[in-house]
Design a protein around this motif. Structure first.
Motif, PDB file in Angstrom:
ATOM      1  N   ALA A 211     -20.642 -13.084   6.858  1.00 40.10           N
ATOM      2  CA  ALA A 211     -20.015 -13.008   5.524  1.00 40.10           C
ATOM      3  C   ALA A 211     -20.121 -14.346   4.799  1.00 40.10           C
ATOM      4  CB  ALA A 211     -18.555 -12.576   5.654  1.00 40.10           C
ATOM      5  N   GLU A 212     -19.930 -15.437   5.550  1.00 36.51           N
ATOM      6  CA  GLU A 212     -19.991 -16.759   4.902  1.00 36.51           C
ATOM      7  C   GLU A 212     -21.425 -17.187   4.587  1.00 36.51           C
ATOM      8  OE1 GLU A 212     -16.741 -19.288   7.074  1.00 36.51           O
ATOM      9  OE2 GLU A 212     -17.028 -17.313   7.999  1.00 36.51           O
ATOM     10  N   SER A 213     -22.405 -16.397   5.016  1.00 38.17           N
ATOM     11  CA  SER A 213     -23.798 -16.636   4.610  1.00 38.17           C
ATOM     12  C   SER A 213     -24.135 -15.797   3.383  1.00 38.17           C
ATOM     13  CB  SER A 213     -24.758 -16.277   5.754  1.00 38.17           C
ATOM     14  OG  SER A 213     -24.590 -17.137   6.842  1.00 38.17           O
TER      15      SER A 213
ATOM     16  N   SER B  27     -14.901  -5.067  12.786  1.00 38.71           N
ATOM     17  CA  SER B  27     -13.711  -4.228  12.601  1.00 38.71           C
ATOM     18  C   SER B  27     -13.427  -3.430  13.870  1.00 38.71           C
ATOM     19  CB  SER B  27     -13.934  -3.264  11.426  1.00 38.71           C
ATOM     20  OG  SER B  27     -15.048  -2.429  11.713  1.00 38.71           O
ATOM     21  N   GLY B  28     -14.446  -3.288  14.730  1.00 31.42           N
ATOM     22  CA  GLY B  28     -14.292  -2.495  15.951  1.00 31.42           C
ATOM     23  C   GLY B  28     -14.291  -0.999  15.671  1.00 31.42           C
ATOM     24  N   MET B  29     -14.710  -0.611  14.443  1.00 33.10           N
ATOM     25  CA  MET B  29     -14.707   0.811  14.081  1.00 33.10           C
ATOM     26  C   MET B  29     -15.837   1.565  14.778  1.00 33.10           C
ATOM     27  SD  MET B  29     -12.170   1.306  12.069  1.00 33.10           S
ATOM     28  CE  MET B  29     -12.474   2.826  11.193  1.00 33.10           C
TER      29      MET B  29
ATOM     30  N   GLY C 295     -20.046  -9.045  14.815  1.00 36.57           N
ATOM     31  CA  GLY C 295     -20.250  -8.022  13.801  1.00 36.57           C
ATOM     32  C   GLY C 295     -20.500  -8.686  12.458  1.00 36.57           C
ATOM     33  N   ALA C 296     -20.508  -7.866  11.417  1.00 39.33           N
ATOM     34  CA  ALA C 296     -20.924  -8.312  10.088  1.00 39.33           C
ATOM     35  C   ALA C 296     -20.137  -9.527   9.573  1.00 39.33           C
ATOM     36  CB  ALA C 296     -20.779  -7.157   9.101  1.00 39.33           C
ATOM     37  N   GLY C 297     -18.882  -9.676  10.032  1.00 41.00           N
ATOM     38  CA  GLY C 297     -18.044 -10.770   9.528  1.00 41.00           C
ATOM     39  C   GLY C 297     -18.613 -12.145   9.776  1.00 41.00           C
ATOM     40  N   ILE C 298     -19.392 -12.313  10.849  1.00 38.58           N
ATOM     41  CA  ILE C 298     -19.914 -13.667  11.131  1.00 38.58           C
ATOM     42  C   ILE C 298     -20.939 -14.081  10.066  1.00 38.58           C
ATOM     43  CG2 ILE C 298     -21.795 -13.031  12.723  1.00 38.58           C
ATOM     44  CD1 ILE C 298     -20.952 -15.601  14.331  1.00 38.58           C
TER      45      ILE C 298
ATOM     46  N   ASN D 117     -11.196 -13.390  13.625  1.00 40.91           N
ATOM     47  CA  ASN D 117     -11.292 -12.475  12.482  1.00 40.91           C
ATOM     48  C   ASN D 117     -10.137 -12.774  11.536  1.00 40.91           C
ATOM     49  OD1 ASN D 117     -11.427 -10.108  10.774  1.00 40.91           O
ATOM     50  ND2 ASN D 117     -12.493  -9.054  12.438  1.00 40.91           N
ATOM     51  N   PRO D 118     -10.387 -12.858  10.241  1.00 37.40           N
ATOM     52  CA  PRO D 118      -9.266 -13.112   9.314  1.00 37.40           C
ATOM     53  C   PRO D 118      -8.288 -11.938   9.234  1.00 37.40           C
ATOM     54  CG  PRO D 118     -11.396 -13.154   8.149  1.00 37.40           C
ATOM     55  CD  PRO D 118     -11.681 -12.791   9.567  1.00 37.40           C
ATOM     56  N   ARG D 119      -8.783 -10.721   9.562  1.00 34.26           N
ATOM     57  CA  ARG D 119      -7.922  -9.538   9.467  1.00 34.26           C
ATOM     58  C   ARG D 119      -7.885  -8.784  10.793  1.00 34.26           C
ATOM     59  NH1 ARG D 119     -10.028 -10.289   4.587  1.00 34.26           N
ATOM     60  NH2 ARG D 119     -12.048  -9.471   5.201  1.00 34.26           N
TER      61      ARG D 119
HETATM   62  P1  OAD Z   1     -17.323  -4.085   9.346  1.00 33.71           P
HETATM   63  O1  OAD Z   1     -17.727  -4.191   7.917  1.00 33.71           O
HETATM   64  O2  OAD Z   1     -16.786  -2.799   9.837  1.00 33.71           O
HETATM   65  O3  OAD Z   1     -16.254  -5.211   9.686  1.00 33.71           O
HETATM   66  C1  OAD Z   1     -16.448  -6.545   9.265  1.00 33.71           C
HETATM   67  C2  OAD Z   1     -15.365  -7.376   9.911  1.00 33.71           C
HETATM   68  O4  OAD Z   1     -15.594  -8.737   9.575  1.00 33.71           O
HETATM   69  C3  OAD Z   1     -13.940  -7.054   9.445  1.00 33.71           C
HETATM   70  O5  OAD Z   1     -13.093  -6.917  10.573  1.00 33.71           O
HETATM   71  C4  OAD Z   1     -13.546  -8.259   8.604  1.00 33.71           C
HETATM   72  O6  OAD Z   1     -12.148  -8.549   8.671  1.00 33.71           O
HETATM   73  C5  OAD Z   1     -14.360  -9.360   9.290  1.00 33.71           C
HETATM   74  N1  OAD Z   1     -14.637 -10.551   8.473  1.00 33.71           N
HETATM   75  C6  OAD Z   1     -14.803 -10.645   7.128  1.00 33.71           C
HETATM   76  N2  OAD Z   1     -15.079 -11.929   6.784  1.00 33.71           N
HETATM   77  C7  OAD Z   1     -15.099 -12.645   7.936  1.00 33.71           C
HETATM   78  C8  OAD Z   1     -15.318 -14.020   8.246  1.00 33.71           C
HETATM   79  N3  OAD Z   1     -15.595 -14.916   7.303  1.00 33.71           N
HETATM   80  N4  OAD Z   1     -15.249 -14.410   9.548  1.00 33.71           N
HETATM   81  C9  OAD Z   1     -14.982 -13.500  10.536  1.00 33.71           C
HETATM   82  N5  OAD Z   1     -14.755 -12.206  10.293  1.00 33.71           N
HETATM   83  C10 OAD Z   1     -14.810 -11.764   9.016  1.00 33.71           C
HETATM   84  O7  OAD Z   1     -18.616  -4.544  10.204  1.00 33.71           O
HETATM   85  P2  OAD Z   1     -18.941  -4.277  11.734  1.00 33.71           P
HETATM   86  O8  OAD Z   1     -17.711  -4.262  12.548  1.00 33.71           O
HETATM   87  O9  OAD Z   1     -20.023  -5.207  12.104  1.00 33.71           O
HETATM   88  O10 OAD Z   1     -23.716  -0.103  12.120  1.00 33.71           O
HETATM   89  O11 OAD Z   1     -19.526  -2.821  11.646  1.00 33.71           O
HETATM   90  C11 OAD Z   1     -20.074  -2.246  12.797  1.00 33.71           C
HETATM   91  C12 OAD Z   1     -21.218  -1.357  12.447  1.00 33.71           C
HETATM   92  O12 OAD Z   1     -20.829  -0.399  11.457  1.00 33.71           O
HETATM   93  C13 OAD Z   1     -22.396  -2.049  11.814  1.00 33.71           C
HETATM   94  O13 OAD Z   1     -23.262  -2.664  12.773  1.00 33.71           O
HETATM   95  C14 OAD Z   1     -23.089  -0.938  11.118  1.00 33.71           C
HETATM   96  C15 OAD Z   1     -21.896  -0.262  10.481  1.00 33.71           C
HETATM   97  O14 OAD Z   1     -22.036   1.051  10.159  1.00 33.71           O
HETATM   98  C16 OAD Z   1     -24.940   0.367  11.917  1.00 33.71           C
HETATM   99  O15 OAD Z   1     -25.552   0.200  10.894  1.00 33.71           O
HETATM  100  C17 OAD Z   1     -25.470   1.132  13.070  1.00 33.71           C
END
Ligand code: OAD
Length: 238
Positions: free
Chosen positions: A26-28, A187-189, A21-24, A211-213
């Motif tokens: 974040a460091e970019s 986040s698994g949301m 998910g987006a967290g990977i 995941n840090p959180r």
């Molecule tokens: P979220 O923004 O919901 O979650 C980002 C996650 O990344 C969180 O759990 C953070 O704790 C974690 N995180 C932050 N920095 C990190 C790091 N350096 N290393 C590892 N993890 C880190 O993003 P997603 O779960 O990807 O959908 O959101 C899922 C979907 O919701 C997205 O694809 C998007 C959004 O609405 C669509 O656009 C269809």
């Protein structure tokens, strides 16, 4: 942290499913969606990432995606993306399922990859469903057209839309028989990808989360590596 144990599971595995998910990214320097500084804090999803929003104001929607596309295109893959390329190279059965649309996995070199939410560099003809690179389209009054002049939209899965035919089936079929399911930076949301991880685990996989959180997947994880993926992934992918 059970770094040692995670490393061992990956060293012994012959089949691995990775869900990112987006967290990977974040460091970019690419903002995540939720949490501090997340995109959904500053913008309303229903104004920008729904078919209704596009029907109401396609120019606004394109403007927002063009802004995001520029951020993604200026970013470079980090050590976390690269570690997954390395893992793909040494695991017999491998699949990376990403929710990210930033294109950093393919740019890092990942090939056994499904971008289940689409890609920010692609557009789709609203009439015919043809997918084509944004850069091949024609801009007219802030809205992108297919080269043949028909209307186009971002090739992104929006809220309220169904997953495209086949994408999740392939991932589910794969998840049925894997040694390890590695979940990184989500986040698994959003339900289906989180459910996929739990499905893989119930089918026999060891579920490792990076995941840090804590999030929705964490209570299910066999091993939770609490840290940023750019640091943790290179440590566990030997
Ligand atoms: P979220 O923004 O919901 O979650 C980002 C996650 O990344 C969180 O759990 C953070 O704790 C974690 N995180 C932050 N920095 C990190 C790091 N350096 N290393 C590892 N993890 C880190 O993003 P997603 O779960 O990807 O959908 O959101 C899922 C979907 O919701 C997205 O694809 C998007 C959004 O609405 C669509 O656009 C269809």
């Amino acid at each position: 942290m059970s770094l040692f144990s995670a490393r061992q599971h990956l060293a012994d595995a012959t089949s691995v499913l990775v869900i990112t998910g987006a967290g990977i990214s974040a460091e970019s320097g690419i903002p995540t969606f939720r949490g501090e500084g997340g995109l959904w804090k500053g913008f309303q999803a229903q104004d920008l990432a729904t078919p209704q929003a596009f029907a109401r104001d396609p120019k606004l929607v394109w403007e927002w995606y063009s802004w995001r596309r520029q951020i993604c295109n200026e970013a470079t893959p980090n050590a976390g993306h690269e570690a997954l390329v390395h893992l793909e190279g040494r695991i017999e059965r491998f699949l990376l399922t990403t929710q990210n649309v930033d294109g950093l996995h393919p740019r890092a070199g990942s090939r056994k990859l499904i971008e289940i939410h689409g890609c920010i560099d692609d557009a789709r003809c609203t009439e015919t469903g043809r997918v084509f690179p944004v850069e091949d389209g024609i801009w007219q009054d802030g809205v992108l057209l297919h080269p043949d002049g028909t209307q186009a939209r971002p090739h992104i899965l929006w809220f309220g839309e169904n997953y495209w035919d086949g994408t999740l089936d392939v991932a589910h079929g794969f998840a049925r028989k894997v040694d390890v399911c590695l979940v990184v930076g989500t986040s698994g949301m959003v339900y289906p990808p989180a459910a996929l991880a739990v499905f893989a685990q119930r089918s026999g996989a060891t579920l490792i989360e990076v995941n840090p959180r804590a999030g929705q997947v964490t209570p299910h994880a066999d091993i939770w590596l609490q840290g940023p993926s750019g640091e943790v992934l290179p440590e566990i992918v030997g």
